[in-house]
Every structure is written in structure tokens, then in C-alpha cells.
Design a protein around this motif. Structure first.
Motif, PDB file in Angstrom:
ATOM      1  N   UNK A  95       0.837  -1.203   0.000  1.00  0.00           N
ATOM      2  CA  UNK A  95       0.000   0.000   0.000  1.00  0.00           C
ATOM      3  C   UNK A  95       0.871   1.251   0.000  1.00  0.00           C
ATOM      4  N   UNK A  96       1.947   1.236   0.791  1.00  0.00           N
ATOM      5  CA  UNK A  96       2.839   2.400   0.844  1.00  0.00           C
ATOM      6  C   UNK A  96       3.487   2.657  -0.513  1.00  0.00           C
ATOM      7  N   UNK A  97       3.920   1.615  -1.203  1.00  0.00           N
ATOM      8  CA  UNK A  97       4.533   1.787  -2.518  1.00  0.00           C
ATOM      9  C   UNK A  97       3.520   2.349  -3.514  1.00  0.00           C
ATOM     10  N   UNK A  98       2.273   1.884  -3.441  1.00  0.00           N
ATOM     11  CA  UNK A  98       1.228   2.416  -4.330  1.00  0.00           C
ATOM     12  C   UNK A  98       0.966   3.879  -4.031  1.00  0.00           C
ATOM     13  N   UNK A  99       0.889   4.237  -2.741  1.00  0.00           N
ATOM     14  CA  UNK A  99       0.654   5.631  -2.361  1.00  0.00           C
ATOM     15  C   UNK A  99       1.781   6.526  -2.868  1.00  0.00           C
ATOM     16  N   UNK A 100       3.027   6.057  -2.753  1.00  0.00           N
ATOM     17  CA  UNK A 100       4.158   6.848  -3.233  1.00  0.00           C
ATOM     18  C   UNK A 100       4.180   6.917  -4.763  1.00  0.00           C
ATOM     19  N   UNK A 101       3.709   5.872  -5.432  1.00  0.00           N
ATOM     20  CA  UNK A 101       3.756   5.842  -6.892  1.00  0.00           C
ATOM     21  C   UNK A 101       2.735   6.774  -7.518  1.00  0.00           C
ATOM     22  N   UNK A 160       7.587  12.537  -7.109  1.00  0.00           N
ATOM     23  CA  UNK A 160       8.200  11.307  -7.604  1.00  0.00           C
ATOM     24  C   UNK A 160       9.590  11.558  -8.174  1.00  0.00           C
ATOM     25  N   UNK A 161       9.845  12.784  -8.649  1.00  0.00           N
ATOM     26  CA  UNK A 161      11.145  13.085  -9.237  1.00  0.00           C
ATOM     27  C   UNK A 161      12.159  13.548  -8.197  1.00  0.00           C
ATOM     28  N   UNK A 162      11.777  13.697  -6.946  1.00  0.00           N
ATOM     29  CA  UNK A 162      12.696  14.184  -5.928  1.00  0.00           C
ATOM     30  C   UNK A 162      13.521  13.038  -5.359  1.00  0.00           C
ATOM     31  N   UNK A 163      14.717  13.392  -4.886  1.00  0.00           N
ATOM     32  CA  UNK A 163      15.611  12.386  -4.315  1.00  0.00           C
ATOM     33  C   UNK A 163      15.047  11.826  -3.012  1.00  0.00           C
ATOM     34  N   UNK A 164      14.405  12.686  -2.225  1.00  0.00           N
ATOM     35  CA  UNK A 164      13.915  12.247  -0.913  1.00  0.00           C
ATOM     36  C   UNK A 164      12.878  11.140  -1.060  1.00  0.00           C
ATOM     37  N   UNK A 165      11.884  11.343  -1.927  1.00  0.00           N
ATOM     38  CA  UNK A 165      10.837  10.339  -2.057  1.00  0.00           C
ATOM     39  C   UNK A 165      11.313   9.110  -2.819  1.00  0.00           C
ATOM     40  N   UNK A 166      12.383   9.239  -3.595  1.00  0.00           N
ATOM     41  CA  UNK A 166      12.999   8.047  -4.171  1.00  0.00           C
ATOM     42  C   UNK A 166      13.612   7.180  -3.079  1.00  0.00           C
ATOM     43  N   UNK A 167      14.253   7.820  -2.100  1.00  0.00           N
ATOM     44  CA  UNK A 167      14.812   7.082  -0.968  1.00  0.00           C
ATOM     45  C   UNK A 167      13.705   6.484  -0.097  1.00  0.00           C
ATOM     46  N   UNK A 204      10.749   5.525  -1.150  1.00  0.00           N
ATOM     47  CA  UNK A 204      10.249   4.364  -1.888  1.00  0.00           C
ATOM     48  C   UNK A 204      11.241   3.207  -1.806  1.00  0.00           C
ATOM     49  N   UNK A 205      12.545   3.526  -1.825  1.00  0.00           N
ATOM     50  CA  UNK A 205      13.557   2.486  -1.673  1.00  0.00           C
ATOM     51  C   UNK A 205      13.473   1.796  -0.327  1.00  0.00           C
ATOM     52  N   UNK A 206      13.181   2.564   0.715  1.00  0.00           N
ATOM     53  CA  UNK A 206      13.028   1.962   2.044  1.00  0.00           C
ATOM     54  C   UNK A 206      11.802   1.063   2.101  1.00  0.00           C
ATOM     55  N   UNK A 207      10.704   1.486   1.454  1.00  0.00           N
ATOM     56  CA  UNK A 207       9.502   0.649   1.425  1.00  0.00           C
ATOM     57  C   UNK A 207       9.753  -0.654   0.664  1.00  0.00           C
ATOM     58  N   UNK A 208      10.467  -0.570  -0.461  1.00  0.00           N
ATOM     59  CA  UNK A 208      10.789  -1.780  -1.228  1.00  0.00           C
ATOM     60  C   UNK A 208      11.703  -2.693  -0.412  1.00  0.00           C
ATOM     61  N   UNK A 209      12.649  -2.099   0.313  1.00  0.00           N
ATOM     62  CA  UNK A 209      13.552  -2.895   1.157  1.00  0.00           C
ATOM     63  C   UNK A 209      12.790  -3.635   2.241  1.00  0.00           C
ATOM     64  N   UNK A 210      11.870  -2.937   2.898  1.00  0.00           N
ATOM     65  CA  UNK A 210      11.058  -3.594   3.930  1.00  0.00           C
ATOM     66  C   UNK A 210      10.205  -4.705   3.340  1.00  0.00           C
ATOM     67  N   UNK A 211       9.660  -4.466   2.133  1.00  0.00           N
ATOM     68  CA  UNK A 211       8.828  -5.491   1.495  1.00  0.00           C
ATOM     69  C   UNK A 211       9.658  -6.734   1.151  1.00  0.00           C
ATOM     70  N   UNK A 212      10.857  -6.521   0.603  1.00  0.00           N
ATOM     71  CA  UNK A 212      11.713  -7.659   0.275  1.00  0.00           C
ATOM     72  C   UNK A 212      12.132  -8.424   1.526  1.00  0.00           C
ATOM     73  N   UNK A 228       6.831   0.813   9.497  1.00  0.00           N
ATOM     74  CA  UNK A 228       7.333   1.812   8.542  1.00  0.00           C
ATOM     75  C   UNK A 228       6.307   2.246   7.497  1.00  0.00           C
ATOM     76  N   UNK A 229       5.648   1.326   6.790  1.00  0.00           N
ATOM     77  CA  UNK A 229       4.773   1.783   5.698  1.00  0.00           C
ATOM     78  C   UNK A 229       3.627   2.653   6.149  1.00  0.00           C
ATOM     79  N   UNK A 230       3.138   2.469   7.358  1.00  0.00           N
ATOM     80  CA  UNK A 230       2.011   3.282   7.805  1.00  0.00           C
ATOM     81  C   UNK A 230       2.407   4.728   8.055  1.00  0.00           C
ATOM     82  N   UNK A 231       3.692   4.978   8.222  1.00  0.00           N
ATOM     83  CA  UNK A 231       4.148   6.371   8.320  1.00  0.00           C
ATOM     84  C   UNK A 231       3.937   7.074   6.989  1.00  0.00           C
ATOM     85  N   UNK A 232       4.323   6.430   5.872  1.00  0.00           N
ATOM     86  CA  UNK A 232       4.126   7.045   4.564  1.00  0.00           C
ATOM     87  C   UNK A 232       2.647   7.170   4.224  1.00  0.00           C
TER      88      UNK A 232
END
Length: 387
Positions: A35-41, A48-55, A57-65, A290-294
Motif C-alpha cells: 500500500x505504501x509503494x502504491x501511495x508513493x507511486x 516522484x522526481x525528488x531524491x527524498x521520495x525516491x529514498x 520508496x527504496x526503504x519501502x521496497x527494502x522492507x517489502x523484500x 514503517x509503511x504506515x508512516x508514509x
């Protein structure tokens, strides 16, 4: 010996409850991060083009993996207690815990460093071109370097073994042999430096923001300060980023710190399996929180909270100079919504430059056909920013 739970130690109660708990934890972490990745996407393009939200999203993908790779092993070990007795699976499970624990800390520290450069060192931020591509390259560097570092135990620098509860594998952090002890120290020192770096950078960012707000509030309003005033008033996005950063940092550090403490404690004193078990329990909750924060601190909800706080402040400031100025300019109360809508456009800085030019030259002397809506904005801007 009674069956063991994923980071929850010996359990002698209902078997259905025992098997359900790791499944619920797996489902909570996987669904929350999806859900967090969808919200960020689906967020706006500039986010989406900023470095902060790329990081982020990277943290959300890391937690998911981490959840999808580690939890199935835990559930399988529940069904068959001999699963983690296979040395290869044990080393893989230990690698997952080492890698995703350290990667989460590194991404959080990178988020804090990105905000520090953007707010405290803007020229360096622009010179290094810190954008989405830069953040993606940095994430790739984090993954590659951490994979190599966390594979060292499997290469012979340390040894992974099933812990006393029989439900998880980790490096042999209780032995005082030089090589295994040196790796435990290295892992603990790197984790500790990331934690301290995140705390220091967050404090520096929050301090810089408070100082900027204080200086802006004390600065007199003049025609030349229209642009600076708007930048100060349009800091909702920056404030939201800081809220996401600080909240995520608190959660990640609170979940990771106990495991780092146990790393050093096991090298200096006798092992306490219950304390080790409690530390890994806390660490396992991190991908779920983590994801519920985003999700909860998304832009739309944050704007509503800001509106409610501003309404509360406006009711308490009914006798302030700003309110008295509105009494002398009642047209401001009728047309302020036009100003607000125009200021929320994507080309806001271009409009402000045009407004400043019109104000400096003079509306009567400027041979430009002004749109009626922009003309109304000019009158409101004169009232707001010019004495």
C-alpha cells in the motif's frame, strides 16, 4: 521442548495461535508496504522526481523484500523445526537479518543527509545534482556494498548458527575468537555510526528550519521581500518531508538499536538469550510499522492537519495586527481564495516574478494586458506584501 515462535520464544498454548502469529506478521508487513509503494507511486510528479521520495520508496521496497524473504523461512521452520538446522538455510536467514537491518539504517541516514544538504547546503545540493537519478545510484551502491559486507560470515569471517530459541539464525556473536569477534565489532560499529549520523543530521535539519522560521518572522515585509516571504509561506512540502523523516527515523532507530546494543553486550559479558530474543522481536516489528508512516503522513492528510492547526491559531489571534489590517481591507477577505488557488499552481514562481515586475514598474506604466483573475491577484498581493 515446546514449539517456538518466530522471535517470540517458547509457546505452550494453542497450536493454531502459534502458527497464526508469524502469518499475521508476514501479511501485515507485505500488505502495508505494498500500500505504501502504491501511495508513493501515485503521488505528484514533482514528488516522484525528488531524491527524498525516491529514498522513501527504496526503504519501502527494502522492507517489502525483507518481509517476503525472511518470513517464509520462519513459517516453514514453524511447520518443521528442522528447517533452519540446514546450514545453508541458516546462513541465508542470518544474511537476511544482517542485510535488511543494516540497509534500513543506511537508507534512513541517506534520507537525513539529503534533507541536510537541501536545507543547510543548497549550493552543494545543486552542484552535486541530487535528484531522482542520483538517489537511485546511491541506493544501488548501498545494496551492492551491503550484500558484500553481509556475505562475509558465509565466506568464513564468522559463522551463522541457530540461536537458542531454535526459531532464527544469526552470527555467532557470543564467541571471543579474534575473527568472529572482529566481524561482530565491525557490524556493530557501522550500525552505531549510522544511528548517530541520523540523529545528528536530523537535529541539524530541525535546528536550521527553526532558525529560518524565526528569521523570516522577524523580517519586515517590503516589496523586495515578496519572493522570500512566499518561500517561507510555501514550506508545507518541506515540513511534510521533515515529519516523514523524523517519524521514520524514530521508528527505525527504536527498532534497530536494541539489536546493536546486544551485539556489543554479547562481546563484553555472558550471553542472555532472552535479551537477544527480545531484540530480534523488536527488530521484526520495524517493517510492519514503517509503511504506515508514509500512508498516514501523505500530502493530502498533512494539508488537512495544517489547515486545522492554522484555524486554531487564527481563532486565538483574533486581535492580532494581521486581523486589524483585514478590517481596513475587507476586499482581502473576499478575494483571498483566488490568491490561494493561484499560489498552488505548478508555475507559482513564474507568476510571482511577473507580479514583482508589475509592482516595481507600476501598473499604470506597464503596457501589458493583464488577465482579470491575475489583476485581482495583483490587488490582493499589494494588500498582503506592501505597506
Amino acid at each position: 521442548m515446546p514449539p517456538q515462535n518466530f522471535t517470540h520464544g517458547p509457546v505452550s498454548t494453542n497450536e493454531t495461535q502459534i502458527n497464526a502469529l508469524p502469518i499475521f506478521m508476514f501479511a501485515g508487513g507485505a500488505i502495508g508496504n505494498l500500500i505504501a509503494i502504491i501511495v508513493l507511486s501515485v503521488s505528484r510528479q514533482e514528488r516522484k522526481s525528488s531524491a527524498f521520495y525516491t529514498l522513501v520508496c527504496g526503504l519501502a521496497v527494502t522492507d517489502l523484500l525483507g518481509t517476503c524473504l525472511a518470513s517464509p523461512l520462519t513459517i516453514a521452520n514453524f511447520l518443521d523445526p528442522n528447517v533452519l538446522k540446514d546450514q545453508r538455510l541458516c546462513e541465508f536467514h542470518s544474511f537476511l537479518l544482517l542485510f535488511f537491518g543494516l540497509t534500513g539504517l543506511s537508507i534512513i541516514c541517506a534520507m537525513a543527509a539529503e534533507r541536510y544538504l537541501a536545507i543547510c547546503c543548497p549550493y552543494t545540493y545543486e552542484r552535486w545534482r541530487v535528484n531522482r537519478r542520483f538517489a537511485q545510484k546511491f541506493l544501488f551502491f548501498i545494496y551492492i556494498s551491503h550484500i558484500f559486507f553481509c556475505c562475509l560470515p558465509a565466506m568464513g569471517m564468522s559463522r551463522s548458527e541457530v540461536q537458542r530459541s531454535g526459531t532464527w539464525c544469526f552470527i555467532n556473536w557470543g564467541k571471543h575468537e579474534p575473527v568472529p569477534a572482529s566481524y561482530s565489532v565491525m557490524y556493530g560499529v557501522v550500525s552505531l555510526l549510522l544511528i548517530l549520523g541520523t540523529i545528528v543530521l536530523n537535529l541539524a535539519v530541525c535546528g536550521a528550519l527553526l532558525l529560518m522560521r524565526q528569521r523570516t518572522a522577524q523580517r519586515p515585509v517590503t516589496r523586495a521581500s515578496v519572493r522570500q516571504r512566499w518561500r517561507a509561506l510555501s514550506s508545507a512540502a518541506e515540513t511534510q518531508m521533515i515529519a516523514v523523516l523524523v517519524t521514520t527515523s524514530v521508528v527505525v532507530l527504536a527498532c534497530s538499536a536494541p539489536l546493536v546494543v546486544r551485539l556489543f553486550a554479547n562481546l563484553m559479558m555472558n550471553k542472555y538469550p532472552d535479551a537477544d530474543l527480545a531484540a530480534i522481536r523488536i527488530a521484526s516489528v520495524n517493517p510492519i510499522l514503517d509503511p504506515w508512516i508514509y500512508i498516514l503522513l501523505r500530502r493530502s492528510l498533512f494539508r488537512r492537519l495544517l489547515r486545522l492547526s492554522r484555524r486554531g491559531r487564527s481563532t486565538r489571534r483574533s486581535s492580532s495586527p494581521a486581523t486589524q489590517r483585514n478590517l481596513f481591507h475587507p476586499e482581502l477577505m473576499r478575494e483571498s481564495h483566488v490568491f490561494t488557488q493561484l499560489m498552488c499552481n505548478a508555475n507559482i514562481m513564474t507568476q510571482l516574478d511577473f507580479v514583482s515586475e508589475l509592482l516595481s514598474v507600476g501598473r499604470k506604466d506597464c503596457d501589458v494586458s493583464v488577465d482579470p483573475q491575475l489583476d485581482r491577484t495583483l490587488r490582493v498581493t499589494e494588500i498582503l506584501f506592501i505597506k
